[in-house]
Design an enzyme around this catalytic site. Structure first.
Site, PDB file in Angstrom:
ATOM      1  N   HIS A 187       0.842  -1.209   0.000  1.00 16.77           N
ATOM      2  CA  HIS A 187       0.000   0.000   0.000  1.00 16.77           C
ATOM      3  C   HIS A 187       0.873   1.254   0.000  1.00 16.77           C
ATOM      4  CE1 HIS A 187      -3.947   1.889   1.707  1.00 16.77           C
ATOM      5  NE2 HIS A 187      -3.300   2.721   0.907  1.00 16.77           N
TER       6      HIS A 187
ATOM      7  N   HIS B  15       1.403   5.092  -2.039  1.00 16.36           N
ATOM      8  CA  HIS B  15       0.960   6.109  -2.998  1.00 16.36           C
ATOM      9  C   HIS B  15       2.203   6.741  -3.632  1.00 16.36           C
ATOM     10  CE1 HIS B  15      -3.327   6.044  -1.816  1.00 16.36           C
ATOM     11  NE2 HIS B  15      -2.839   5.680  -0.636  1.00 16.36           N
ATOM     12  N   LEU B  16       2.449   6.388  -4.880  1.00 17.39           N
ATOM     13  CA  LEU B  16       3.636   6.927  -5.571  1.00 17.39           C
ATOM     14  C   LEU B  16       3.351   8.266  -6.249  1.00 17.39           C
ATOM     15  CD1 LEU B  16       5.396   3.833  -7.220  1.00 17.39           C
ATOM     16  CD2 LEU B  16       6.153   5.177  -5.246  1.00 17.39           C
TER      17      LEU B  16
ATOM     18  N   ASP C  85       0.689   2.563   3.901  1.00 19.56           N
ATOM     19  CA  ASP C  85      -0.180   3.612   3.344  1.00 19.56           C
ATOM     20  C   ASP C  85       0.612   4.905   3.201  1.00 19.56           C
ATOM     21  OD1 ASP C  85      -2.323   4.978   2.312  1.00 19.56           O
ATOM     22  OD2 ASP C  85      -3.537   4.925   4.132  1.00 19.56           O
TER      23      ASP C  85
ATOM     24  N   HIS D 140       2.622  14.200   0.766  1.00 14.30           N
ATOM     25  CA  HIS D 140       1.944  15.465   0.469  1.00 14.30           C
ATOM     26  C   HIS D 140       2.972  16.589   0.487  1.00 14.30           C
ATOM     27  CE1 HIS D 140      -2.238  14.220   0.411  1.00 14.30           C
ATOM     28  NE2 HIS D 140      -2.037  13.504   1.503  1.00 14.30           N
TER      29      HIS D 140
END
Ligand SMILES: [Zn+2]
Ligand SMILES: [Zn+2]
Length: 433
Positions: free
Chosen positions: A69, A71-72, A314, A318
């Site tokens: 899990h 996020h690339l 996860d 950002h």
């Protein structure tokens, strides 16, 4: 092939580590010889044969980690993460394989986008990457993607993560397609009519701080629905980032009925409670939110007994412009690839809440099995996927030391114990501290 990335053929002898592979049943001081990227020999005082020798006395050598899990942020938000920086972060965290989430811009909802990403990963990735594809077109929840074509193009599984699959009928049809694609469906469980306006767990802390509540029921209701749908269709389902005690109870009961469901928990949900949110640090805002001590204890118990089979970060990068704002304005999500082992070691293994062997299994063989990936293992003839851990090592988490392009970590400034000092992924040394 589900995973793509450069393979290597390094020749190395790792000498004198405590070799710990709980699944293979190894716990012994050994030398490990890697010939051309493959584990060729385990034993004492092995000949170097001209290989590079790494002195690992006092360190633990374990199967490298698998993160299902991540996020690339690519394509679309390369200012926050790229395939190169995200996989370099994974290498620094001891990972030999990661699965990327498709909530990108554009969404990975057709074979062309998927093929493009796989081609880039073959060039740029430090560790092998698998790409999950979306369950529904644009992740809008209405129309299923061409799951068969996406699986044929190499999708590692399917998820609309970032969002739930709101309509039960759509979720049911997606599960039925599982039988054709053979790829896992991973779900972000959130009943959004209960979580709208929610910024923190619906409990005492959110009430005292005046933050909108994101209640446990917002998760557990959807967990119960998806378990029922998995049961009815006879297809497996994977529950992402479980946070609530009630969700764990639903999963436990489903297992007793023979439902083929798996689940993951994140380091932040395992290490922290919503008490931490009192600081109003936006790096403590994630979806689902941090919950209570009772919830955390339920997650730990489920991880110990295998009800939850995987630890997943996860990892959600950002930019500072997005994240360095008041708590209620900040987006959900924190990074985790480079701190996961150390956080769990410091917060859970050292205090005796989790056994080291359990952690190593749940960070490697556990997630690999869920998605049908080859299990990293320390055995003659296996590809070298190894991580070298200095359990005595101490380090301070600093934003300027991350390989990740983003630094929205809940651990900034914290002192941790346990360091990843070397990672070998697909036969190649990809990280050395
Ligand atoms: Zn999610
Ligand atoms: Zn996610």
């Amino acid at each position: 092939m589900i995973l793509v990335g450069p393979a290597g053929a390094d020749d190395v002898v790792i000498r004198g580590a405590r070799v710990l592979d709980p699944v293979e049943g190894i716990d012994a001081i050994l030398d490990v010889r890697i010939d051309g990227g493959t584990i060729a020999q385990l034993g004492s005082e092995l000949e170097a044969n001209g290989h590079r020798v790494i002195d690992a006395a006092g360190l633990v050598l374990a199967p490298a980690f698998v993160d299902p899990h991540v996020h690339l942020r690519t394509p679309g938000r390369e200012d926050e993460e790229t395939i190169a920086t995200g996989t370099a972060a994974a290498a620094a965290g001891g990972y030999c394989a990661i699965l990327a989430i498709p909530n990108t811009d554009p969404v990975v909802d057709d074979a062309e986008v998927l093929r493009g990403l796989r081609a880039r990963a073959a060039e740029e990735a430090w560790v092998p990457v698998g790409f999950l594809a979306a369950i529904t077109k644009s992740q809008a929840g209405a129309e299923l993607t061409e799951m068969g074509a996406l699986a044929a193009a190499g999708a590692a599984g399917f998820t609309d993560d970032g969002r739930p699959v709101t309509a039960a009928g759509v979720m049911r049809r997606a599960l039925q397609y599982n039988a054709i694609t053979g790829r896992m469906l991973a779900v972000h469980c959130e009943e959004q009519t209960l979580t709208v306006g929610g910024h923190a767990h619906g409990g005492v802390v959110a009430a005292e701080l005046g933050l909108g509540p994101w209640p446990s029921l917002g998760e557990s209701l959807m967990v119960a629905r998806d378990l029922d749908l998995a049961e009815e269709t006879g297809q497996p389902v994977h529950l992402m980032h479980l946070s609530a005690r009630e969700s764990v109870e639903h999963l436990r009961r489903a297992h007793e009925r023979g439902v083929r469901a798996t689940a993951e928990a994140t380091p932040h949900h395992l290490c922290l409670t919503d008490e931490a949110v009192r600081s109003l640090d936006p790096n403590l805002k994630m979806n689902p939110p941090l919950r209570t001590e009772e919830d955390r204890a339920a997650l730990l118990e489920a991880l110990r007994d295998g009800t939850i089979a995987a630890i997943a970060t996860d990892h959600a990068p950002h930019s500072p412009e997005e994240k360095d704002v008041p708590f209620e304005s900040a987006p959900f999500g924190v990074t985790g690839l480079e701190t996961s082992f150390s956080a769990i070691y410091t917060y859970l293994v050292e205090p005796g809440a989790l056994a080291l062997g359990t952690v190593l299994e749940r960070m490697s063989a556990g997630p690999a099995a869920i998605f049908g990936l080859d299990r990293p293992r320390i055995a003659v003839g296996a590809p070298a996927n190894l991580t070298l851990l200095d359990l005595e090592g101490r380090w301070r988490v600093r934003s300027d030391r991350f390989k990740s392009r983003s630094a929205n970590s809940w651990l900034l400034g914290k002192r941790l114990r346990g360091r990843v000092t070397l990672t070998v992924a697909a036969g190649r040394v990809v990280h050395e501290a």
